[in-house]
Design a protein around this motif. Sequence first.
Motif, short mmCIF file in Angstrom:
data_model
loop_
_atom_site.label_atom_id
_atom_site.label_comp_id
_atom_site.label_asym_id
_atom_site.label_seq_id
_atom_site.Cartn_x
_atom_site.Cartn_y
_atom_site.Cartn_z
N ALA A 1 -4.35 8.50 -5.86
CA ALA A 1 -4.70 9.75 -6.52
C ALA A 1 -4.91 10.87 -5.51
CB ALA A 1 -5.96 9.55 -7.37
N LEU A 2 -5.56 10.56 -4.38
CA LEU A 2 -5.78 11.59 -3.35
C LEU A 2 -4.46 12.00 -2.71
CD1 LEU A 2 -9.06 10.32 -1.62
CD2 LEU A 2 -8.78 12.29 -3.13
N ALA A 3 -3.57 11.03 -2.48
CA ALA A 3 -2.25 11.38 -1.92
C ALA A 3 -1.47 12.25 -2.89
CB ALA A 3 -1.47 10.10 -1.60
N SER A 4 -1.50 11.91 -4.17
CA SER A 4 -0.82 12.72 -5.18
C SER A 4 -1.43 14.11 -5.27
CB SER A 4 -0.91 12.02 -6.54
OG SER A 4 -0.30 12.80 -7.55
N ALA A 5 -2.77 14.17 -5.19
CA ALA A 5 -3.45 15.47 -5.23
C ALA A 5 -3.04 16.33 -4.04
CB ALA A 5 -4.96 15.26 -5.25
N ALA A 6 -2.96 15.71 -2.85
CA ALA A 6 -2.57 16.47 -1.65
C ALA A 6 -1.13 16.96 -1.75
CB ALA A 6 -2.76 15.60 -0.41
N ALA A 7 -0.24 16.12 -2.29
CA ALA A 7 1.16 16.53 -2.43
C ALA A 7 1.29 17.70 -3.41
CB ALA A 7 2.00 15.34 -2.89
N GLY A 8 0.59 17.60 -4.54
CA GLY A 8 0.64 18.70 -5.51
C GLY A 8 0.05 19.98 -4.96
N TYR A 9 -1.03 19.84 -4.19
CA TYR A 9 -1.65 21.00 -3.55
C TYR A 9 -0.67 21.67 -2.59
CZ TYR A 9 -5.11 23.60 -0.75
OH TYR A 9 -5.82 24.57 -0.10
N LEU B 1 -12.69 16.85 -1.63
CA LEU B 1 -14.02 16.32 -1.88
C LEU B 1 -14.34 16.38 -3.37
CD1 LEU B 1 -16.70 15.20 -0.87
CD2 LEU B 1 -17.48 17.55 -0.50
N GLY B 2 -14.03 17.50 -4.03
CA GLY B 2 -14.27 17.61 -5.46
C GLY B 2 -13.44 16.62 -6.25
N THR B 3 -12.20 16.41 -5.81
CA THR B 3 -11.34 15.42 -6.47
C THR B 3 -11.93 14.02 -6.35
OG1 THR B 3 -9.32 16.72 -6.14
CG2 THR B 3 -9.05 14.34 -6.42
N THR B 4 -12.40 13.67 -5.16
CA THR B 4 -12.99 12.34 -4.95
C THR B 4 -14.23 12.13 -5.82
OG1 THR B 4 -12.18 12.31 -2.67
CG2 THR B 4 -13.94 10.76 -3.24
N LEU B 5 -15.16 13.09 -5.77
CA LEU B 5 -16.40 12.96 -6.54
C LEU B 5 -16.14 12.97 -8.03
CD1 LEU B 5 -18.75 15.32 -4.47
CD2 LEU B 5 -18.67 12.83 -4.44
N PRO C 1 0.81 -1.22 0.00
CA PRO C 1 0.00 0.00 0.00
C PRO C 1 0.85 1.27 0.00
CG PRO C 1 -0.87 -1.59 1.56
CD PRO C 1 0.45 -2.12 1.11
N LEU C 2 1.90 1.28 0.81
CA LEU C 2 2.76 2.46 0.87
C LEU C 2 3.47 2.68 -0.46
CD1 LEU C 2 4.01 4.73 2.53
CD2 LEU C 2 5.76 3.12 3.30
N LEU C 3 3.93 1.60 -1.10
CA LEU C 3 4.63 1.72 -2.37
C LEU C 3 3.70 2.25 -3.47
CD1 LEU C 3 6.72 -1.59 -2.36
CD2 LEU C 3 7.56 0.74 -2.01
N VAL C 4 2.45 1.78 -3.46
CA VAL C 4 1.50 2.24 -4.47
C VAL C 4 1.23 3.74 -4.30
CG1 VAL C 4 -0.88 2.06 -5.27
CG2 VAL C 4 0.43 -0.01 -4.78
N VAL C 5 0.98 4.16 -3.07
CA VAL C 5 0.73 5.58 -2.81
C VAL C 5 1.94 6.42 -3.18
CG1 VAL C 5 0.30 7.27 -0.98
CG2 VAL C 5 -1.01 5.13 -1.03
N LEU C 6 3.12 5.93 -2.83
CA LEU C 6 4.34 6.67 -3.15
C LEU C 6 4.52 6.79 -4.66
CD1 LEU C 6 6.90 8.02 -2.09
CD2 LEU C 6 8.02 5.77 -2.13
N ALA C 7 4.19 5.72 -5.40
CA ALA C 7 4.30 5.77 -6.86
C ALA C 7 3.38 6.85 -7.44
CB ALA C 7 3.95 4.41 -7.46
N TYR C 8 2.18 6.99 -6.91
CA TYR C 8 1.27 8.02 -7.38
C TYR C 8 1.79 9.42 -7.05
CZ TYR C 8 -2.67 5.15 -8.95
OH TYR C 8 -3.48 4.29 -9.65
N VAL C 9 2.34 9.59 -5.85
CA VAL C 9 2.85 10.91 -5.46
C VAL C 9 4.01 11.31 -6.37
CG1 VAL C 9 4.02 12.19 -3.63
CG2 VAL C 9 2.07 10.71 -3.08
N VAL C 10 4.97 10.41 -6.55
CA VAL C 10 6.12 10.71 -7.42
C VAL C 10 5.66 10.91 -8.86
CG1 VAL C 10 8.30 9.80 -8.32
CG2 VAL C 10 7.72 9.49 -5.91
#
Length: 688
Positions: A556-564, A628-632, A515-524
């Motif tokens: 996707a949410l983790a990547s969105a938060a990092a970009g934000y 919330l908008g990203t999720t929906l 799970p951590l590797l998948v989230v990290l891959a999205y963030v990077v």
Amino acid sequence: MLVDADVYFRAAREAMLAARHSILLLSWDIDSRMRLVPGGANDGYPEPLGEFLHALVSEREGLDIWLLNWDFTLLYAMEREWLPVVRLGWATHRRLHFFMDAHHPIGASHHQKVMVVDDAIAFVGGLDLTGARWDTCEHRIGDPARIDRDGKPYSPFHDVQAAVDGEAAAALGELCRTRWQRATGVLPPAPAALAATSRPCWPAWLAPDLVDVDVAISRTEPAFEGEGGVQEVRRLHLDAIAAAGQSLLFENQYFTSGLIADALEKRLGEASPPEVIVITPMKQSGWLEEATMGVLRARLHARLRSADLKQRYRLLCPMLPDQNGQCLNVHSKLFFVDSRLCSIGSANLSNRSLACDTECNLSIEAGGRDAARIADGIARLRARLLAEHLGTGPAQVQQALDDYGSVSRAVDALYAWPRCLQDVEPSVPPELDALIPQQALFDPERPIDPEKVVVTTMPKEAHAALPWRFAALVAVSLLLIGLALAWRATPMREHLNLPALIGLAQHLRDLPATPLLVVLAYVVGGLLMVPVTLLIAATGIVFGFMPGALYALAGALASAAAGYALGALLGRDLVRRLLGARINRLSRRLARRGIIAMIVLRSLPLAPYGVVNVVSGASHIRLRDYLLGTTLGMLPGILLTTAFAHNLAMAIRRPGPETLGILVIVVLLLAGFGIGVRKWSRRQRDAG
């Protein structure tokens, strides 16, 4: 009046067994696997609905069956039968016609629940021929027959249908044929006229509640593609509320319409207002409905409470024994005005049922020479309905109504816990109330115009890019399918060892830190501007549909938060210099329109995912609205992409009609959507 699905499903099956010319069905949902009689009909025909219909049409030379089902959105994909076109269309007899109805505005649905057999008998109400609907009036706890398609028990379920024959049934047959023609371009033929005294399809055991009475058909049909809208259901409700003398009794799944609230508030403010009794579920179905329609209901209830100076308004739910304080799941849509009018149908007390969705209600009214006879029949219907909820008999209910002259006082007099009608006081946490917008988004008062949403939300420069991005998405999908076919038909399979690739994927899935590797891959990947669609597709292939969708959403949410966070750190001026001056307009739209802007941006590929993330952080849109908008906005696309990728892999490993069918259907949907968007974009540019 057919109360609860047990009696309706038995009557519907028996009526269909008598069909000789046509069976017409309009539905919001249909499931070919459901059984109309859980214990077995024992009539010599198959039990599952799809096999039953196939047997009927195969056996009878002159019989045609016409099934029109709503072309549902991905939001309902997990609770519906997949590929009903295959199970009810392609794989069945040529005279069993099945079509998915998409002839309605975006955001609307085909919600009519009508069955007509030979134009001789018709059923209208809130019940579809689908799973998790069957129940009896007893609503017994732990009833072994009340199980879903997976063999799991579901909660007691209450709904109401009406049965009519004669001219009313023939008129409903015309309604069904007209709807089929609008959806498909084909007009089903009408049967030859039947003798006026003939009731060949009416079950012998089904005793009519009223005979020789006029029946009104009320419809909602949204304006669409040049066709004017029909708002008969809306006028019916407003006229009924205005005409009520002593009481208004509603039983409905939803209670969210501001228009209905306006009319009720006006009556409650009168010197001698009628009673307003609303029977509804204690809670809406599922967390999403509770967080949207539930919030709207709580607001409406508080508003009517404030207007109810004479204590004439009550919101009630039917309680059941051994349910630990839980209420019966009320799914019905009907109302009574005194004992003068009864209406049963598919229309909820929601804005969308009054304007956006297709609906159909049947009503009877006490008037003319037979007013007293009809009023007595309507009173019996009302007493029978209340008796079920109060755990007593219709005669006792009618006696209490006569003694007290009040529905509310009769309910209190017959109150006997636990089978009773209990007052409901819906409330909503202030945080959720502040988060959920007004009802235009979740319960619109008119059909949604996607062009206006995009035009008012997005900068004009982004519109021209839409067609090419969708064209590219379709091209990539076709390329993937081509590679899959090539792998099977060419020597490519000798060089790409699929078992080895599957083993590698399995190894990745089994790692403790997956799970951590998948989230990290999205963030990077997001920071490096790797297309998020590619990451989502890869996740679907490796982890499968539902696990892949969950991993993709989290990543996707983790990547969105990092970009934000990066955008907020860099600041608006630096982001503008790095990405260009045109970003200013996008930034202003984001800050001003919040959740709506994010939903549109995530739903439509107007700008790269990583760019949107950084610009959002620099635009000062609130993080809560942003996530919330990203999720929906992303959830439908994530489900679609992971389903496509997973079934692509399955098609390679185990090719079959369903997996290949899903791939073709998805690509056709993408292609159709892309063509439509391209035409719309061209019109926008031509309009200046």
